[in-house]
Design an enzyme around this catalytic site. Structure first.
Site, short mmCIF file in Angstrom:
data_model
loop_
_atom_site.label_atom_id
_atom_site.label_comp_id
_atom_site.label_asym_id
_atom_site.label_seq_id
_atom_site.Cartn_x
_atom_site.Cartn_y
_atom_site.Cartn_z
N GLU A 181 0.83 -1.22 0.00
CA GLU A 181 0.00 0.00 0.00
C GLU A 181 0.86 1.27 0.00
O GLU A 181 0.56 2.23 0.70
CB GLU A 181 -0.95 0.01 1.20
CG GLU A 181 -1.91 -1.16 1.24
CD GLU A 181 -3.05 -1.00 2.24
OE1 GLU A 181 -2.97 -0.11 3.10
OE2 GLU A 181 -4.02 -1.77 2.14
N GLU A 252 -6.64 -7.75 -0.73
CA GLU A 252 -7.23 -7.63 0.60
C GLU A 252 -8.69 -7.21 0.48
O GLU A 252 -8.98 -6.06 0.21
CB GLU A 252 -6.51 -6.55 1.44
CG GLU A 252 -5.18 -6.94 1.96
CD GLU A 252 -4.65 -5.96 2.99
OE1 GLU A 252 -5.44 -5.19 3.56
OE2 GLU A 252 -3.43 -5.99 3.22
#
Ligand code: NAG
Ligand code: NAG
Ligand code: NAG
Ligand code: NAG
Ligand code: NAG
Ligand code: NAG
Ligand code: NAG
Ligand code: NAG
Ligand code: NAG
Ligand code: NAG
Ligand code: NAG
Ligand code: NAG
Length: 717
Positions: A181, A252
């Protein structure tokens, strides 16, 4: 027939030679390709250090039974390399054993090396020593950082290779991740950031694992690294792969959300998860990972700032590894529905169509006749009847129906047929009698007792080096104030402070996950002349996210004592004496071997007004073979150990909006227990009553279907 027969024999020969089937992993614009075959893969996150090796086989088996193809895990740098060049892969940290267990059950692995992982794990997985590397700036084009990142990544890849664990070697690892991320913080680093992203991709690819790499939430992931989506609604939010040759992967899909002290659990329904997974598949998605499939337990001091010890208890497998129904079963049904038509999904041509104002459809059609349809109702309120291929279908509110043959509905995301269950907590033993307990009183150190001094308030983490949650700040204050009851004024950047004046507790305060800093104003009675002021600072996990993690500041930032605005003393730059950690921690009073000699345990005292006390008791393991939990609901805040193993931090006094502790039950993994003579030690900061602690077994009970009527699929013609 003959060629197939021959292939099977040569394959068998290969299996005999290398011990496992070697697979070639690549990808195209549709999906990952395993031995040239497109795949729709359902993946579930299970983090090996958040459970025990004894739990792994059953967690993996339950994932497999739930229709999971891939187990995804981060790699936890701080536990593996506690000192530079010193490695630990024992017990819960035995990554190779975990990967081999997954392989033994015939599932694949996605290895998210990071090595920055965030993951509500202390310091985002960085070992704290990284903080003290001269000139280091984390996660950017910085030589010292890149050196250690490459060093650890190489270590992990080499370890996996030497054990033959990558798919081309016959192992289960089909995918790896580098960074994590990064786009969230990229702006903070200016032009160095994109140099770093390119370097990270090149470095990873250069390690030649033989399987693809992904970067999640990184729109510009450099070729051949695949950019993937993280979030709750990737079917709606993902902008797609950054090249037509890359597949659409979701690394995710949050099954819930992590919970913090003072916060409530985030309940995400089975219906909502199923809707977004199905939408993602309908929109060409071919890999979905549930974050988490099993959350587990932040044992020891591994949780990050203010995060509770139970991790994603709301996942399809709960903290204890028990099925959370109907979530587990509904997703299992969804996986089966999609697998029943995956060949058409992967080979067919996709078309979308409008079925109404808030209704749409996706159809995958193969030349040779296969056809799959997804009929979507985005209306949250109403059942809607739609026409599709001369038939009418009733779609439940906010739902998707799957038609594996473009005719018959086999699954609707809002129609839950799986059974429901409820968790049952059964008391096995209580500790309500005072003679069951012993105590060890942690002293309050005063200025004269400390050897480490500084003329300023030191930053908490840099002083403790994360050896402990606790840091004592002590001061000798020569009182010449004109007033009798001055105010002590404290500012702290994080997380908790307890104030003692002349060995007497005067008060405390704490911040929270969103606002970590806090102030404390306390009236104090002081003696004329010399006074001892001692402040215990505590952290509840290190930060795990954001840019410049190496520059974070925690602990006291200002201390003043005042009678009035005119008459006040700023003690911030006075001479402070420091003590890192508690005496009981240094003596390891939670370890049976150590507690006998140096530690004088005594009878339980007046529990009502005790601060900083260690409590000890013993218990028998419950005979039933069920998970075990301690109910610490009568305690205040601290940490608990069973047979020397920390079961994590607890914090009961920090209530949620409904006035309840965020977590009262604390998992004791079965493998921590002996048949009898188990030692429980609890470090209580203050306000807790050990007599209310109980030991419980945890199980689930199937609830009847009556509350969840089984709907027949509405698909009139
Ligand atoms: C990694 O660093 C350690 C020392 O911290 C060193 O012993 C080792 O050789 C390094 N490994 C690589 C691959 O650079
Ligand atoms: C799915 O892929 C096809 C090409 O195979 C493309 O035409 C279509 O736009 C894609 N759909 C979505 C929702 O991205
Ligand atoms: C199909 O999808 C595209 C892209 O999302 C959209 O612009 C278009 O309106 C859709 N077509 C129909 C018939 O819904
Ligand atoms: C939708 O239809 C189902 C099945 O017939 C029914 O149980 C449900 O109450 C309906 N819901 C609404 C909002 O009309
Ligand atoms: C729908 O019905 C019409 C006539 O009633 C027919 O022409 C058409 O082929 C049918 N379409 C499908 C997809 O069956
Ligand atoms: C604790 O256990 C004892 C003995 O098993 C029992 O008599 C007592 O009622 C229990 N107390 C509580 C509060 O559960
Ligand atoms: C950390 O502590 C060391 C002394 O132990 C000091 O030299 C250094 O400046 C401190 N760093 C920070 C960021 O406070
Ligand atoms: C009180 O003591 C401080 C030093 O601790 C000194 O600086 C100050 O002048 C004293 N004030 C009075 C009124 O004596
Ligand atoms: C302060 O602490 C020292 C060391 O423990 C002790 O000798 C002294 O008596 C204390 N002073 C007061 C005022 O409590
Ligand atoms: C304490 O010392 C620091 C560094 O010398 C200085 O920046 C700060 O202003 C001082 N604070 C007070 C309240 O005197
Ligand atoms: C990308 C995404 O879907 N983010 C969401 C994740 O979940 C949190 C908490 O529910 C939302 O606030 C985000 O928008
Ligand atoms: C030894 C001594 O004088 N202790 C005093 C310290 O201050 C507290 C109040 O903060 C008094 O209660 C103690 O008597």
């Amino acid at each position: 027939m003959e060629s197939k027969w021959w292939r099977r024999w040569s394959l068998l020969a290969l299996v005999i030679i290398v011990g496992a089937e070697a697979s070639d992993v690549t990808y195209d614009g549709r999906s990952l390709l395993i031995d040239g075959q497109r795949k729709i893969l359902f993946s579930g996150s299970i983090h090996y250090p958040r459970s025990t090796p004894q739990m792994w086989p059953s967690l993996i088996a339950k994932a497999k039974e739930g229709g999971i193809d891939v187990i995804q895990t981060y790699v936890f740098w701080n536990v593996h390399e506690p000192q530079p060049g010193q490695y630990d892969f024992s017990g819960r940290y035995d990554l190779v054993r975990f990967v081999k267990e997954v392989q033994a059950q015939g599932l694949y692995i996605t290895l998210r090396i990071g090595p920055f992982i965030e993951s509500e794990w202390t310091y985002g997985g960085f070992p704290f020593w990284l903080h003290d590397v001269p000139g280091i700036v984390f996660r950017t084009d910085n030589e010292p950082f890149k050196f250690y990142m490459q060093n650890f990544t190489t270590k992990i890849v080499d370890t996996m290779k030497s054990e033959g664990l990558y798919a081309p070697q016959g192992g289960p690892i089909i995918l790896s991740q580098i960074e994590n991320e990064y786009q969230n913080i990229q702006k903070a680093f200016g032009p160095a950031a994109s140099r770093y992203v390119k370097w990270a991709a090149q470095m990873a690819v250069g390690l030649q694992t033989g399987v693809p790499w992904v970067m999640c939430k990184q729109t510009d992931a450099p070729d051949p690294v695949i950019n993937t989506c993280n979030g709750m609604r990737c079917g709606e939010t993902f902008t797609g792969p950054n090249s037509p040759d890359k597949p659409s992967l979701w690394t995710e899909n949050w099954t819930s959300f992590y919970q913090v002290y003072g916060g409530l659990p985030y309940i995400r329904s089975a219906e909502d998860i199923a809707f977004h997974v199905t939408l993602f598949v309908a929109r060409n998605g071919s890999y979905v990972n549930y974050y988490m499939y099993h959350g587990g337990t932040n044992l020891g001091r591994t949780g990050s700032a203010y995060v509770i010890t139970a991790y994603y208890d709301q996942a399809p497998l709960d903290e204890y590894g028990l099925l959370r129904q109907p979530k587990w079963g509904h997703l299992k049904d969804l996986h089966a529905a999609i697998k029943s038509c995956s060949s058409t999904l992967l080979q067919g041509v996709q078309k979308n169509l409008s079925l109404g104002q808030m209704q749409e459809g996706y159809v995958f059609e193969e030349e040779k006749g296969g056809c799959v349809a997804f009929l979507i109702n985005n209306d949250k309120e109403n059942n809607v009847t739609v026409q599709f291929r001369n038939r009418s279908y009733v779609l439940l509110p906010k739902s998707i129906s799957i038609l594996p043959d473009c005719e018959k509905v086999t699954f609707n995301t809002a129609n839950v047929n799986a059974e429901s269950n409820r968790r049952i907590v059964t008391p096995a033993q209580n500790f309500s009698s005072a003679d069951m307990w012993e105590q060890f009183q942690e002293g309050v150190p005063n200025f004269d007792d400390t050897s480490f001094k500084s003329n300023s308030l030191l930053e908490h983490m840099n002083t403790t080096k994360d050896k402990s949650d606790y840091l004592w700040y002590t001061l000798r204050f020569e009182n010449n104030l004109s007033c009798n009851a001055p105010t002590l004024n404290i500012q702290s950047a994080a997380h908790v402070a307890h104030v003692f004046a002349n060995d007497t507790y005067v008060g405390g305060a704490h911040g929270n996950h969103d606002v970590k800093s806090f102030t404390l104003e306390l009236p104090v009675t002081l003696n004329e002349g010399p006074n001892n002021i001692s402040i215990l600072g505590a952290m509840v996990g290190l930060p795990d996210s954001g840019a410049f993690l190496e520059r974070r500041f925690a602990g006291l930032t200002s201390v003043q004592i005042q009678c009035s605005e005119e008459e006040s003393y700023d003690l911030t730059n006075s001479t402070w004496g420091y003590q890192v950690g508690l005496v009981g921690e240094q003596l390891q009073v939670y370890n049976e071997q150590n507690s006998g000699n140096e530690v004088q345990w005594s009878q339980l005292g007046d529990i009502n007004n005790q601060m900083l006390t260690w409590y000890k008791t013993t218990f028998e393991a419950p005979e039933v073979d069920e998970p075990i939990a301690l109910d610490l609901g009568s305690m205040g805040k601290g940490e608990a150990w069973v047979n020397g193993e920390s079961i994590g931090r607890y914090w009961i006094l920090f209530h949620d909006n409904n006035g309840n502790p965020s977590q009262a039950l604390y998992h004791v993994p079965r493998s921590f227990l002996k048949a009898s003579g188990n030692v429980l030690v609890v470090m209580e900061e203050g306000g807790g009553n050990p007599l209310g602690v109980s030991l419980n077994t945890v199980s689930v009970k199937t609830t009847s279907h009556e509350h969840f009527p089984k709907l027949s699929f509405p698909s009139a013609t």
